[in-house]
Design a protein around this motif. Structure first.
Motif, PDB file in Angstrom:
ATOM      1  N   THR A  97       0.835  -1.214   0.000  1.00 18.92           N
ATOM      2  CA  THR A  97       0.000   0.000   0.000  1.00 18.92           C
ATOM      3  C   THR A  97       0.865   1.257   0.000  1.00 18.92           C
ATOM      4  OG1 THR A  97      -0.130   0.246   2.418  1.00 18.92           O
ATOM      5  CG2 THR A  97      -1.758  -1.203   1.382  1.00 18.92           C
ATOM      6  N   ILE A  98       2.193   1.071   0.017  1.00 18.98           N
ATOM      7  CA  ILE A  98       3.118   2.210   0.067  1.00 18.98           C
ATOM      8  C   ILE A  98       3.722   2.393  -1.315  1.00 18.98           C
ATOM      9  CG2 ILE A  98       5.181   3.165   1.166  1.00 18.98           C
ATOM     10  CD1 ILE A  98       4.588   1.241   3.545  1.00 18.98           C
ATOM     11  N   TYR A  99       3.608   3.600  -1.844  1.00 18.32           N
ATOM     12  CA  TYR A  99       4.063   3.852  -3.211  1.00 18.32           C
ATOM     13  C   TYR A  99       5.249   4.791  -3.250  1.00 18.32           C
ATOM     14  CZ  TYR A  99       0.069   1.446  -5.085  1.00 18.32           C
ATOM     15  OH  TYR A  99      -0.827   0.469  -5.415  1.00 18.32           O
ATOM     16  N   ASP A 100       6.117   4.557  -4.216  1.00 21.30           N
ATOM     17  CA  ASP A 100       7.189   5.497  -4.518  1.00 21.30           C
ATOM     18  C   ASP A 100       6.494   6.697  -5.157  1.00 21.30           C
ATOM     19  OD1 ASP A 100       9.152   6.826  -6.349  1.00 21.30           O
ATOM     20  OD2 ASP A 100      10.486   5.355  -5.434  1.00 21.30           O
ATOM     21  N   PRO A 101       6.748   7.917  -4.660  1.00 19.36           N
ATOM     22  CA  PRO A 101       6.017   9.077  -5.173  1.00 19.36           C
ATOM     23  C   PRO A 101       6.303   9.384  -6.644  1.00 19.36           C
ATOM     24  CG  PRO A 101       7.721   9.742  -3.630  1.00 19.36           C
ATOM     25  CD  PRO A 101       7.683   8.254  -3.603  1.00 19.36           C
ATOM     26  N   GLU A 102       7.418   8.899  -7.155  1.00 21.92           N
ATOM     27  CA  GLU A 102       7.776   9.225  -8.537  1.00 21.92           C
ATOM     28  C   GLU A 102       7.339   8.152  -9.524  1.00 21.92           C
ATOM     29  OE1 GLU A 102      11.964   9.812  -8.283  1.00 21.92           O
ATOM     30  OE2 GLU A 102      11.749  11.794  -7.382  1.00 21.92           O
ATOM     31  N   ILE A 103       6.996   6.971  -9.019  1.00 24.19           N
ATOM     32  CA  ILE A 103       6.654   5.847  -9.889  1.00 24.19           C
ATOM     33  C   ILE A 103       5.334   5.265  -9.382  1.00 24.19           C
ATOM     34  CG2 ILE A 103       7.490   3.660 -10.846  1.00 24.19           C
ATOM     35  CD1 ILE A 103      10.309   4.484  -9.847  1.00 24.19           C
ATOM     36  N   PRO A 104       4.348   5.080 -10.261  1.00 24.61           N
ATOM     37  CA  PRO A 104       3.026   4.619  -9.801  1.00 24.61           C
ATOM     38  C   PRO A 104       2.982   3.116  -9.496  1.00 24.61           C
ATOM     39  CG  PRO A 104       3.009   4.860 -12.172  1.00 24.61           C
ATOM     40  CD  PRO A 104       4.372   5.306 -11.705  1.00 24.61           C
ATOM     41  N   VAL A 105       3.973   2.645  -8.758  1.00 25.83           N
ATOM     42  CA  VAL A 105       4.061   1.222  -8.418  1.00 25.83           C
ATOM     43  C   VAL A 105       4.437   1.144  -6.945  1.00 25.83           C
ATOM     44  CG1 VAL A 105       5.342  -0.916  -8.854  1.00 25.83           C
ATOM     45  CG2 VAL A 105       4.790   0.587 -10.766  1.00 25.83           C
ATOM     46  N   ASP A 106       3.875   0.156  -6.235  1.00 18.09           N
ATOM     47  CA  ASP A 106       4.190   0.071  -4.807  1.00 18.09           C
ATOM     48  C   ASP A 106       5.638  -0.392  -4.583  1.00 18.09           C
ATOM     49  OD1 ASP A 106       4.278  -2.924  -3.931  1.00 18.09           O
ATOM     50  OD2 ASP A 106       2.504  -2.807  -5.210  1.00 18.09           O
ATOM     51  N   ILE A 107       6.155  -0.069  -3.411  1.00 21.01           N
ATOM     52  CA  ILE A 107       7.577  -0.302  -3.119  1.00 21.01           C
ATOM     53  C   ILE A 107       7.933  -1.787  -3.113  1.00 21.01           C
ATOM     54  CG2 ILE A 107       7.868   1.880  -1.884  1.00 21.01           C
ATOM     55  CD1 ILE A 107       7.791   0.288   0.755  1.00 21.01           C
ATOM     56  N   TYR A 108       6.946  -2.652  -2.828  1.00 28.38           N
ATOM     57  CA  TYR A 108       7.223  -4.086  -2.829  1.00 28.38           C
ATOM     58  C   TYR A 108       7.437  -4.587  -4.257  1.00 28.38           C
ATOM     59  CZ  TYR A 108       7.081  -8.938  -1.337  1.00 28.38           C
ATOM     60  OH  TYR A 108       7.421 -10.243  -1.082  1.00 28.38           O
ATOM     61  N   GLU A 109       6.523  -4.215  -5.153  1.00 26.08           N
ATOM     62  CA  GLU A 109       6.645  -4.639  -6.550  1.00 26.08           C
ATOM     63  C   GLU A 109       7.854  -3.992  -7.226  1.00 26.08           C
ATOM     64  OE1 GLU A 109       4.957  -7.076  -7.801  1.00 26.08           O
ATOM     65  OE2 GLU A 109       3.426  -7.236  -6.255  1.00 26.08           O
ATOM     66  N   LEU A 110       8.230  -2.805  -6.749  1.00 22.42           N
ATOM     67  CA  LEU A 110       9.402  -2.123  -7.308  1.00 22.42           C
ATOM     68  C   LEU A 110      10.700  -2.829  -6.936  1.00 22.42           C
ATOM     69  CD1 LEU A 110       9.059   1.751  -6.910  1.00 22.42           C
ATOM     70  CD2 LEU A 110       9.407   0.465  -9.010  1.00 22.42           C
TER      71      LEU A 110
END
Length: 106
Positions: A19-32
């Motif tokens: 549920t936590i997203y990188d503000p610059e990329i529209p993908v959550d930090i886990y999937e990133l």
């Protein structure tokens, strides 16, 4: 705490991380691929080893704090330690297929 509980708690932690997203990329930090490891011990203490897309990332201060706050909000979690590492450095290879698809890289 039973083995299953530790596993279940680990799964709950992953759900929260998604549920936590990188503000610059529209993908959550886990999937990133920013989360390198999640450790849960029998006493429900959690340690998260994570990285950022770059050491100069604008959220270097706030993202680890957001991770810590959100994981602390899980009832079963006693304590949280978020460790930031740049070894190995993050690369797009760490992204999930889902993240690559989302960003049009596949």
């Amino acid at each position: 705490m039973e083995e299953m509980d530790v596993q279940q708690l680990g799964e709950n932690i992953v759900k929260v991380l998604k549920t936590i997203y990188d503000p610059e990329i529209p993908v959550d930090i886990y999937e990133l691929g920013l989360i390198y490891d999640v450790f849960v011990n029998e006493t429900s203490d959690v340690k998260i080893l994570m990285t950022l897309t770059s050491p100069n990332c604008p959220v270097a201060e706030t993202l680890p704090m957001e991770v810590e706050e959100k994981i602390k909000s899980i009832d079963e979690v006693k304590g949280v330690e978020v460790e930031l590492t740049f070894d190995p450095p993050w690369s797009q290879d760490l992204m999930s297929e889902e993240a690559k698809l989302e960003l049009g890289m596949l």
